[in-house]
Design a protein around this motif. Structure first.
Motif, short mmCIF file in Angstrom:
data_model
loop_
_atom_site.label_atom_id
_atom_site.label_comp_id
_atom_site.label_asym_id
_atom_site.label_seq_id
_atom_site.Cartn_x
_atom_site.Cartn_y
_atom_site.Cartn_z
N ALA A 143 19.53 12.96 73.13
CA ALA A 143 20.45 12.86 71.99
C ALA A 143 21.08 14.20 71.62
O ALA A 143 21.23 14.52 70.45
CB ALA A 143 19.74 12.23 70.79
N LEU A 144 21.50 14.96 72.62
CA LEU A 144 22.22 16.20 72.35
C LEU A 144 23.59 15.86 71.75
O LEU A 144 24.20 14.86 72.13
CB LEU A 144 22.40 16.99 73.64
CG LEU A 144 21.11 17.44 74.33
CD1 LEU A 144 21.42 18.06 75.69
CD2 LEU A 144 20.33 18.41 73.46
N PRO A 145 24.10 16.68 70.84
CA PRO A 145 25.39 16.37 70.23
C PRO A 145 26.54 16.42 71.23
O PRO A 145 26.66 17.37 72.00
CB PRO A 145 25.54 17.44 69.14
CG PRO A 145 24.60 18.54 69.52
CD PRO A 145 23.50 17.91 70.34
N GLU A 146 27.35 15.37 71.21
CA GLU A 146 28.56 15.26 72.04
C GLU A 146 28.29 15.47 73.53
O GLU A 146 29.12 16.02 74.25
CB GLU A 146 29.63 16.27 71.59
CG GLU A 146 30.22 16.00 70.24
CD GLU A 146 31.39 16.94 69.95
OE1 GLU A 146 32.21 17.21 70.86
OE2 GLU A 146 31.47 17.42 68.80
N TRP A 147 27.17 15.02 74.03
CA TRP A 147 26.83 15.30 75.44
C TRP A 147 27.70 14.50 76.39
O TRP A 147 28.14 13.40 76.09
CB TRP A 147 25.34 15.05 75.70
CG TRP A 147 24.92 13.61 75.76
CD1 TRP A 147 24.50 12.84 74.72
CD2 TRP A 147 24.89 12.78 76.92
NE1 TRP A 147 24.21 11.58 75.16
CE2 TRP A 147 24.43 11.51 76.51
CE3 TRP A 147 25.19 12.97 78.27
CZ2 TRP A 147 24.28 10.44 77.40
CZ3 TRP A 147 25.05 11.91 79.15
CH2 TRP A 147 24.59 10.67 78.70
N TYR B 187 27.07 19.84 76.12
CA TYR B 187 26.89 19.35 74.75
C TYR B 187 27.61 20.33 73.83
O TYR B 187 28.08 21.39 74.27
CB TYR B 187 25.41 19.20 74.39
CG TYR B 187 24.67 20.50 74.23
CD1 TYR B 187 24.42 21.05 72.97
CD2 TYR B 187 24.22 21.22 75.34
CE1 TYR B 187 23.75 22.26 72.83
CE2 TYR B 187 23.55 22.42 75.21
CZ TYR B 187 23.32 22.93 73.95
OH TYR B 187 22.67 24.13 73.81
N ASP C 287 27.20 22.31 70.16
CA ASP C 287 26.42 22.66 68.97
C ASP C 287 27.03 23.91 68.38
O ASP C 287 27.21 24.92 69.09
CB ASP C 287 24.96 22.90 69.39
CG ASP C 287 24.05 23.19 68.20
OD1 ASP C 287 24.55 23.39 67.07
OD2 ASP C 287 22.83 23.24 68.42
N ASN D 263 25.88 24.68 76.30
CA ASN D 263 26.54 24.41 75.03
C ASN D 263 28.00 24.80 75.18
O ASN D 263 28.32 25.98 75.36
CB ASN D 263 25.87 25.22 73.91
CG ASN D 263 26.49 24.97 72.55
OD1 ASN D 263 27.41 24.16 72.41
ND2 ASN D 263 25.99 25.66 71.56
N GLY E 223 35.12 20.92 71.04
CA GLY E 223 34.20 19.82 71.36
C GLY E 223 34.01 19.73 72.86
O GLY E 223 34.76 20.34 73.64
N THR E 224 33.02 18.97 73.28
CA THR E 224 32.72 18.84 74.70
C THR E 224 33.87 18.21 75.47
O THR E 224 34.21 18.65 76.57
CB THR E 224 31.43 18.00 74.89
OG1 THR E 224 30.38 18.61 74.15
CG2 THR E 224 31.03 17.94 76.35
N ARG F 131 29.16 9.33 79.66
CA ARG F 131 27.99 9.34 78.78
C ARG F 131 27.45 7.93 78.70
O ARG F 131 28.21 6.96 78.59
CB ARG F 131 28.40 9.84 77.39
CG ARG F 131 27.32 9.76 76.35
CD ARG F 131 27.72 10.33 74.98
NE ARG F 131 29.03 9.91 74.53
CZ ARG F 131 30.08 10.73 74.37
NH1 ARG F 131 29.99 12.01 74.64
NH2 ARG F 131 31.23 10.27 73.94
N GLU G 190 25.64 5.36 76.47
CA GLU G 190 25.42 5.19 75.03
C GLU G 190 24.06 4.52 74.77
O GLU G 190 23.43 3.97 75.68
CB GLU G 190 26.55 4.35 74.43
CG GLU G 190 27.94 4.91 74.66
CD GLU G 190 28.22 6.26 73.99
OE1 GLU G 190 27.40 6.71 73.15
OE2 GLU G 190 29.25 6.87 74.31
#
Length: 189
Positions: free
Chosen positions: A30-34, A65, A67, A98, A119-120, A137, A139
């Motif tokens: 659950a890394l942000p925007e992976w 991701y 962050d 990152n 953003g990624t 990704r 989901e």
């Protein structure tokens, strides 16, 4: 209406056991925007289209991701967490970065300026070629999200051309490496 190439891409990706292991583990982290992107995606499609084995040419799995904590320590903690989440050989093959930090090291490594990303997904727009600019990704509900800011035409046409939005000195080096492994790819100057 769904793009038939996106449906085909998803089938190719889901047909790769190693890639799906990476995507399932990344989802669980659950890394942000992976996103998984670059060679882990486009090389599988080239292999599929040219009849090569699924893992031919795959050196690593790029996991990006985003962050806002751009400290080295925060990214290093994620790198260590990701490495311990995989069994060999994937533990050594998943390269997590990152995307909020790329501008801090890109010029030193590649000799080119690189503005901070928002953003990624934005990172894909800066890849050397539209052929490479595809991310995916998995989901939580099992659906697969595919991000391709230039579309999927170049990928399925096996056409390598420079990124029309970002001129980079890396294109000749990259195209030579692709031509060696997949001589069927059409390279446009």
């Amino acid at each position: 209406m769904t793009d038939p190439r996106a449906v085909e891409l998803e089938a190719i990706l889901r047909g790769s056991p190693d890639l799906m292991t990476v995507m399932e583990t990344a989802r669980d982290l659950a890394l942000p925007e992976w996103l998984i992107f670059s060679g882990a995606i486009y090389q599988r499609v080239l292999n599929h289209l040219t009849g090569r084995p699924d893992n031919y040419g795959i050196k690593d799995y790029d996991l990006g991701y985003f962050d806002l904590d751009t400290s080295y320590e925060a990214e290093d903690a994620v790198i260590r967490q990701v490495a311990t989440s995989f069994n060999p050989p994937l533990d050594a093959m998943v390269e997590v970065r990152n995307q909020a930090r790329v501008h801090l090291w890109f010029q030193m490594k590649f000799g080119e300026e690189y503005a901070p990303l928002g953003g990624t997904e934005e990172a894909l727009e800066r890849f050397v070629s539209p052929l490479f600019a595809v991310g995916a990704r998995l989901e939580v509900d099992g659906a697969m999200t595919i991000i391709a800011p230039f579309g999927l035409e170049d990928l399925f046409a096996m056409r390598l051309r420079p990124n029309p939005r970002r001129v980079t000195a890396g294109f000749p080096r990259t195209s030579a490496a692709i031509a060696k492994r997949w001589p069927e790819v059409k390279i446009e100057p």
